[in-house]
Design a protein around this motif. Structure first.
Motif, PDB file in Angstrom:
ATOM      1  N   ALA A   1      42.458  39.563  40.775  1.00 38.23           N
ATOM      2  CA  ALA A   1      43.905  39.775  40.928  1.00 38.23           C
ATOM      3  C   ALA A   1      44.683  38.782  40.063  1.00 38.23           C
ATOM      4  O   ALA A   1      45.691  39.149  39.445  1.00 38.23           O
ATOM      5  CB  ALA A   1      44.300  39.630  42.388  1.00 38.23           C
ATOM      6  N   ALA A   2      44.231  37.545  39.998  1.00 34.52           N
ATOM      7  CA  ALA A   2      44.899  36.537  39.168  1.00 34.52           C
ATOM      8  C   ALA A   2      44.805  36.911  37.688  1.00 34.52           C
ATOM      9  O   ALA A   2      45.752  36.698  36.928  1.00 34.52           O
ATOM     10  CB  ALA A   2      44.291  35.160  39.418  1.00 34.52           C
ATOM     11  N   LEU A   3      43.675  37.466  37.277  1.00 29.76           N
ATOM     12  CA  LEU A   3      43.548  37.931  35.891  1.00 29.76           C
ATOM     13  C   LEU A   3      44.523  39.069  35.619  1.00 29.76           C
ATOM     14  O   LEU A   3      45.197  39.079  34.593  1.00 29.76           O
ATOM     15  CB  LEU A   3      42.120  38.426  35.628  1.00 29.76           C
ATOM     16  CG  LEU A   3      41.089  37.400  35.204  1.00 29.76           C
ATOM     17  CD1 LEU A   3      39.712  38.030  35.154  1.00 29.76           C
ATOM     18  CD2 LEU A   3      41.442  36.801  33.868  1.00 29.76           C
ATOM     19  N   LYS A   4      44.575  40.019  36.527  1.00 30.39           N
ATOM     20  CA  LYS A   4      45.442  41.180  36.360  1.00 30.39           C
ATOM     21  C   LYS A   4      46.910  40.760  36.283  1.00 30.39           C
ATOM     22  O   LYS A   4      47.686  41.311  35.508  1.00 30.39           O
ATOM     23  CB  LYS A   4      45.221  42.154  37.527  1.00 30.39           C
ATOM     24  CG  LYS A   4      45.934  43.464  37.407  1.00 30.39           C
ATOM     25  CD  LYS A   4      45.471  44.308  36.257  1.00 30.39           C
ATOM     26  CE  LYS A   4      44.264  45.131  36.579  1.00 30.39           C
ATOM     27  NZ  LYS A   4      43.858  46.002  35.466  1.00 30.39           N
ATOM     28  N   ASN A   5      47.277  39.743  37.078  1.00 28.35           N
ATOM     29  CA  ASN A   5      48.665  39.253  37.098  1.00 28.35           C
ATOM     30  C   ASN A   5      48.946  38.213  36.021  1.00 28.35           C
ATOM     31  O   ASN A   5      50.035  37.649  35.983  1.00 28.35           O
ATOM     32  CB  ASN A   5      48.985  38.654  38.468  1.00 28.35           C
ATOM     33  CG  ASN A   5      48.952  39.684  39.557  1.00 28.35           C
ATOM     34  OD1 ASN A   5      49.235  40.847  39.331  1.00 28.35           O
ATOM     35  ND2 ASN A   5      48.598  39.255  40.757  1.00 28.35           N
ATOM     36  N   LYS A   6      47.964  37.923  35.194  1.00 26.57           N
ATOM     37  CA  LYS A   6      48.070  36.946  34.104  1.00 26.57           C
ATOM     38  C   LYS A   6      48.305  35.525  34.613  1.00 26.57           C
ATOM     39  O   LYS A   6      48.878  34.694  33.925  1.00 26.57           O
ATOM     40  CB  LYS A   6      49.167  37.344  33.120  1.00 26.57           C
ATOM     41  CG  LYS A   6      48.907  38.668  32.445  1.00 26.57           C
ATOM     42  CD  LYS A   6      50.005  39.005  31.455  1.00 26.57           C
ATOM     43  CE  LYS A   6      49.734  40.355  30.824  1.00 26.57           C
ATOM     44  NZ  LYS A   6      50.771  40.726  29.867  1.00 26.57           N
TER      45      LYS A   6
ATOM     46  N   GLU B   1      37.249  44.672  33.241  1.00 28.65           N
ATOM     47  CA  GLU B   1      38.132  45.714  33.773  1.00 28.65           C
ATOM     48  C   GLU B   1      39.297  45.127  34.559  1.00 28.65           C
ATOM     49  O   GLU B   1      40.291  45.810  34.794  1.00 28.65           O
ATOM     50  CB  GLU B   1      37.339  46.689  34.643  1.00 28.65           C
ATOM     51  CG  GLU B   1      36.401  47.569  33.837  1.00 28.65           C
ATOM     52  CD  GLU B   1      35.467  48.388  34.703  1.00 28.65           C
ATOM     53  OE1 GLU B   1      35.539  48.292  35.951  1.00 28.65           O
ATOM     54  OE2 GLU B   1      34.645  49.126  34.126  1.00 28.65           O
ATOM     55  N   SER B   2      39.196  43.874  34.944  1.00 26.42           N
ATOM     56  CA  SER B   2      40.276  43.210  35.670  1.00 26.42           C
ATOM     57  C   SER B   2      41.374  42.701  34.747  1.00 26.42           C
ATOM     58  O   SER B   2      42.450  42.337  35.204  1.00 26.42           O
ATOM     59  CB  SER B   2      39.721  42.024  36.463  1.00 26.42           C
ATOM     60  OG  SER B   2      38.782  42.459  37.390  1.00 26.42           O
ATOM     61  N   LEU B   3      41.089  42.673  33.461  1.00 28.29           N
ATOM     62  CA  LEU B   3      42.088  42.200  32.503  1.00 28.29           C
ATOM     63  C   LEU B   3      43.181  43.246  32.309  1.00 28.29           C
ATOM     64  O   LEU B   3      42.911  44.447  32.378  1.00 28.29           O
ATOM     65  CB  LEU B   3      41.418  41.900  31.155  1.00 28.29           C
ATOM     66  CG  LEU B   3      40.460  40.723  31.153  1.00 28.29           C
ATOM     67  CD1 LEU B   3      39.608  40.738  29.891  1.00 28.29           C
ATOM     68  CD2 LEU B   3      41.226  39.419  31.255  1.00 28.29           C
ATOM     69  N   PRO B   4      44.407  42.803  32.058  1.00 25.81           N
ATOM     70  CA  PRO B   4      45.493  43.754  31.799  1.00 25.81           C
ATOM     71  C   PRO B   4      45.173  44.605  30.574  1.00 25.81           C
ATOM     72  O   PRO B   4      44.638  44.111  29.578  1.00 25.81           O
ATOM     73  CB  PRO B   4      46.708  42.863  31.526  1.00 25.81           C
ATOM     74  CG  PRO B   4      46.363  41.540  32.112  1.00 25.81           C
ATOM     75  CD  PRO B   4      44.871  41.428  32.032  1.00 25.81           C
ATOM     76  N   ARG B   5      45.461  45.894  30.669  1.00 27.13           N
ATOM     77  CA  ARG B   5      45.293  46.846  29.573  1.00 27.13           C
ATOM     78  C   ARG B   5      43.833  47.079  29.178  1.00 27.13           C
ATOM     79  O   ARG B   5      43.556  47.545  28.078  1.00 27.13           O
ATOM     80  CB  ARG B   5      46.124  46.442  28.361  1.00 27.13           C
ATOM     81  CG  ARG B   5      47.608  46.296  28.676  1.00 27.13           C
ATOM     82  CD  ARG B   5      48.453  45.932  27.484  1.00 27.13           C
ATOM     83  NE  ARG B   5      48.255  46.761  26.324  1.00 27.13           N
ATOM     84  CZ  ARG B   5      48.851  47.941  26.100  1.00 27.13           C
ATOM     85  NH1 ARG B   5      49.685  48.425  26.981  1.00 27.13           N
ATOM     86  NH2 ARG B   5      48.611  48.622  24.994  1.00 27.13           N
TER      87      ARG B   5
END
Length: 103
Positions: free
Chosen positions: A30-35, A62-66
């Motif tokens: 989640a922290a990765l997705k939210n940067k 896959e958790s990284l944005p885009r």
């Protein structure tokens, strides 16, 4: 291979440990997705965190944005990372290439 017989206390402890590991991985993803974290931060944390070290690389990407399923598969093929590879099993060249691409 037969599973070992566990006492109820051992079974409860194992379930609790697995739950903590899943929660930790979910927090980091989640922290990765939210940067809030960068990929290099997660790779550094995985050196000391057993739960993160055992996370599959494809799940991490896959958790990284885009980055979705297809993009993660393409990246893993380009960097020559096996689909079953876990974060702990990344080689130095693979780690450096992922950090170069995602920071």
């Amino acid at each position: 291979m037969a599973l070992p017989d566990l006492t109820p206390q051992e079974r409860a402890a194992a379930l609790e440990k697995a739950t903590r590991a899943r929660r930790r991985r979910a927090e980091v993803k989640a922290a990765l997705k939210n940067k809030d974290l960068m990929l290099s931060d997660v790779l550094k944390l995985a050196e000391d965190d057993e739960a993160l070290a055992k996370m599959k690389v494809v799940s991490l990407l896959e958790s990284l944005p885009r980055v979705g399923v297809h993009t993660a598969a393409v990246i893993m093929e380009e960097v020559r990372i096996a689909p079953s590879r876990r974060v702990r099993g990344l080689g130095p060249v693979q780690r450096d290439e992922l950090i170069r691409r995602f920071g």
